[in-house]
Design an enzyme around this catalytic site. Sequence first.
Site, PDB file in Angstrom:
ATOM      1  N   LYS A 126       0.851  -1.197   0.000  1.00 17.84           N
ATOM      2  CA  LYS A 126       0.000   0.000   0.000  1.00 17.84           C
ATOM      3  C   LYS A 126       0.879   1.237   0.000  1.00 17.84           C
ATOM      4  CE  LYS A 126      -1.866   2.705   2.925  1.00 17.84           C
ATOM      5  NZ  LYS A 126      -1.767   3.956   2.136  1.00 17.84           N
ATOM      6  N   GLU A 183      10.693   1.576   9.971  1.00 24.01           N
ATOM      7  CA  GLU A 183      11.592   2.692   9.616  1.00 24.01           C
ATOM      8  C   GLU A 183      10.798   3.961   9.855  1.00 24.01           C
ATOM      9  OE1 GLU A 183      14.710   2.334   8.691  1.00 24.01           O
ATOM     10  OE2 GLU A 183      14.708   0.161   8.414  1.00 24.01           O
ATOM     11  N   CYS A 207      13.564  11.644   5.747  1.00 23.25           N
ATOM     12  CA  CYS A 207      13.705  11.253   7.160  1.00 23.25           C
ATOM     13  C   CYS A 207      15.117  11.523   7.668  1.00 23.25           C
ATOM     14  CB  CYS A 207      13.348   9.794   7.335  1.00 23.25           C
ATOM     15  SG  CYS A 207      14.302   8.728   6.246  1.00 23.25           S
ATOM     16  N   GLU A 264       9.568  16.288  15.166  1.00 21.70           N
ATOM     17  CA  GLU A 264       9.849  16.192  13.725  1.00 21.70           C
ATOM     18  C   GLU A 264       8.882  17.093  12.959  1.00 21.70           C
ATOM     19  OE1 GLU A 264       8.782  12.647  11.476  1.00 21.70           O
ATOM     20  OE2 GLU A 264      10.752  12.651  10.533  1.00 21.70           O
TER      21      GLU A 264
HETATM   22  P1  NAD Z   1       2.530   8.130   7.849  1.00 20.78           P
HETATM   23  O1  NAD Z   1       2.972   7.348   9.020  1.00 20.78           O
HETATM   24  O2  NAD Z   1       1.416   9.079   7.996  1.00 20.78           O
HETATM   25  O3  NAD Z   1       2.105   7.154   6.643  1.00 20.78           O
HETATM   26  C1  NAD Z   1       2.966   6.164   6.149  1.00 20.78           C
HETATM   27  C2  NAD Z   1       2.128   5.083   5.504  1.00 20.78           C
HETATM   28  O4  NAD Z   1       1.373   4.447   6.528  1.00 20.78           O
HETATM   29  C3  NAD Z   1       1.116   5.594   4.489  1.00 20.78           C
HETATM   30  O5  NAD Z   1       1.002   4.672   3.429  1.00 20.78           O
HETATM   31  C4  NAD Z   1      -0.172   5.638   5.301  1.00 20.78           C
HETATM   32  O6  NAD Z   1      -1.333   5.527   4.511  1.00 20.78           O
HETATM   33  C5  NAD Z   1       0.010   4.410   6.170  1.00 20.78           C
HETATM   34  N1  NAD Z   1      -0.797   4.384   7.389  1.00 20.78           N
HETATM   35  C6  NAD Z   1      -1.283   5.425   8.111  1.00 20.78           C
HETATM   36  N2  NAD Z   1      -2.017   4.975   9.143  1.00 20.78           N
HETATM   37  C7  NAD Z   1      -1.970   3.628   9.089  1.00 20.78           C
HETATM   38  C8  NAD Z   1      -2.534   2.596   9.880  1.00 20.78           C
HETATM   39  N3  NAD Z   1      -3.313   2.841  10.948  1.00 20.78           N
HETATM   40  N4  NAD Z   1      -2.280   1.319   9.551  1.00 20.78           N
HETATM   41  C9  NAD Z   1      -1.494   1.034   8.490  1.00 20.78           C
HETATM   42  N5  NAD Z   1      -0.971   1.970   7.672  1.00 20.78           N
HETATM   43  C10 NAD Z   1      -1.198   3.256   7.985  1.00 20.78           C
HETATM   44  O7  NAD Z   1       3.838   8.844   7.304  1.00 20.78           O
HETATM   45  P2  NAD Z   1       3.935   9.889   6.124  1.00 20.78           P
HETATM   46  O8  NAD Z   1       3.380  11.184   6.589  1.00 20.78           O
HETATM   47  O9  NAD Z   1       3.412   9.269   4.886  1.00 20.78           O
HETATM   48  O10 NAD Z   1       5.524  10.000   5.955  1.00 20.78           O
HETATM   49  C11 NAD Z   1       6.317  10.862   6.701  1.00 20.78           C
HETATM   50  C12 NAD Z   1       6.979  10.121   7.828  1.00 20.78           C
HETATM   51  O11 NAD Z   1       7.725   9.015   7.325  1.00 20.78           O
HETATM   52  C13 NAD Z   1       8.009  10.991   8.568  1.00 20.78           C
HETATM   53  O12 NAD Z   1       7.863  10.774   9.944  1.00 20.78           O
HETATM   54  C14 NAD Z   1       9.342  10.452   8.086  1.00 20.78           C
HETATM   55  O13 NAD Z   1      10.406  10.649   8.964  1.00 20.78           O
HETATM   56  C15 NAD Z   1       9.025   9.011   7.911  1.00 20.78           C
HETATM   57  N6  NAD Z   1       9.977   8.381   7.013  1.00 20.78           N
HETATM   58  C16 NAD Z   1      10.893   7.523   7.549  1.00 20.78           C
HETATM   59  C17 NAD Z   1      11.838   6.940   6.726  1.00 20.78           C
HETATM   60  C18 NAD Z   1      12.861   5.985   7.277  1.00 20.78           C
HETATM   61  O14 NAD Z   1      13.483   5.286   6.488  1.00 20.78           O
HETATM   62  N7  NAD Z   1      13.080   5.945   8.576  1.00 20.78           N
HETATM   63  C19 NAD Z   1      11.836   7.212   5.358  1.00 20.78           C
HETATM   64  C20 NAD Z   1      10.883   8.091   4.850  1.00 20.78           C
HETATM   65  C21 NAD Z   1       9.945   8.674   5.692  1.00 20.78           C
END
Ligand code: NAD
Length: 480
Positions: free
Chosen positions: A171, A246, A280, A383
């Site tokens: 997804k 991650e 990130c 963040e």
């Molecule tokens: P998010 O956590 O809002 O969403 C990430 C994914 O999770 C999306 O596909 C979203 O639809 C899904 N999701 C949301 N709620 C969910 C649930 N209850 N169950 C299952 N899936 C769910 O994150 P975002 O806003 O899309 O991305 C930004 C974040 O990602 C920042 O915190 C960033 O630091 C982090 N990030 C981390 C890395 C890493 O490698 N550590 C890399 C890129 C981004």
Amino acid sequence: MQIYNYINGEFILPTSGKMLDDINPATGQIIAQIPDSNNDDVAKATMAAKRALPNWRALSKDERINWLNKIAQALEERSEDIAKTESMDTGKPIGLARRVDAARSISNFRFFAQHAKQQIETEFTMADATNYVIRKPVGVVGLITPWNLPLYLLSWKVAPALVMGNTIVAKPSEMTPLTANLLAQTLDEIKFPKGVVNIVHGLGPRAGQAILEHPDITAISFTGGTETGKIVARTAGPMFKKLSLELGGKNATIILDDADLDVAAKGAAKAAFTNSGQVCLCGSRVLIDAKIYDVFVPKFIAAVAAMKVGNPDDESTDIGSVISQQHMEKVLSYIELAKQEGGRIAYGGQRIIPEQSSLCHGSFISPTIIENLAINSRCATEEIFGPVVTLHRFDSDIQAIEMTNSTQYGLAGSIWTTNTSRGKEFAKQVDSGILWVNTWLHRDLRTPFGGVKNSGVGREGGDWSLNFFSELSNICVKDD
Ligand code: NAD
């Protein structure tokens, strides 16, 4: 444009018939309708993945490696399409989308094809028996990815999962679904086996949650925010699913007193503002030795001022829009909070409306530098994930290490010094998964990638990804 779920090799509408809007954040325009999938769609995708598993895992590793190379080749042929689509879906500059997103999405498949080839099978010989350690796929794996590097991060999981013989329910973020759809189209074109990769679009709490909860999905590889990571762990943990998390970061860029300040200023600017600060790994706190603070800061401001903000279609743009209007408002609210917390805006600090009329509803923010905030203020510890950086002075290396380690996160950081031994020693004392000395985002895909503390659990990259997407079995054979 309307996109569909990709389930069992077919492009299909969600069971509910409901669709969501996908918006280009640089223009504010709706660019696509995407499925608002639910449990039923995830169940269909999981069933397809389960049915495809026996044949896919029965292929030899070399046959799966050949498939990865075919995917890489086919993606390479449409790399310009990937870059343009990614730029339109995220608002990031086209140059960045070409250099980083498209290039890395292709190289992820090539890299894991190559790396899996070199994997060594382990044997332990006893006086009267031999132990053969073999790897089996985990099964049907769930891959959930964020919006900041859409196909780059999805392919980083898809490639190792496939090569180890797993089948997939993925997804992508609902905010950036278009390049996952390009991947589905590519798989369809090359006649990739049906049901091995299934892509379900939709909202996290609905489609994502259904993936977490499905009993036939045996591993979850999740990249996203720390708060969502807690939900993932809470749901999948008690089901004993294999988990890779991650998560977020609040990384420090540390400028030691012996740094080459011109090089460090440019490096810190790149670390802070690449992809509008929405990586990130971005260095969103710059810690500067007090002895050089007053010389460094004007150089840093000059390096940031040289960055061109605006039209993502323009080759010379360095910083495009942030991901959405809602995210822009969140980032701007942090800038307001910084002022209330006693911060002084040294550069930027506001929304930008580019000259082009097509971009007047876009979510652009000036790169923003904030001084004078306490290291434990909210803006310096939470963040923000946008083009905002806070500057802090330190008086000794010990204090710098304490400041670096003072957040809940531990993902990455960079240290700038002309004495690399000192940089390495400093790095050893920082609680984080990745440290760069005199560089940033310099990646060798064989190395471990991941964070400590609230930045995640587990590592991706090279052998770590292959380990995650496989289960070890020890077969002990008694000699005749
Ligand atoms: P998010 O956590 O809002 O969403 C990430 C994914 O999770 C999306 O596909 C979203 O639809 C899904 N999701 C949301 N709620 C969910 C649930 N209850 N169950 C299952 N899936 C769910 O994150 P975002 O806003 O899309 O991305 C930004 C974040 O990602 C920042 O915190 C960033 O630091 C982090 N990030 C981390 C890395 C890493 O490698 N550590 C890399 C890129 C981004």
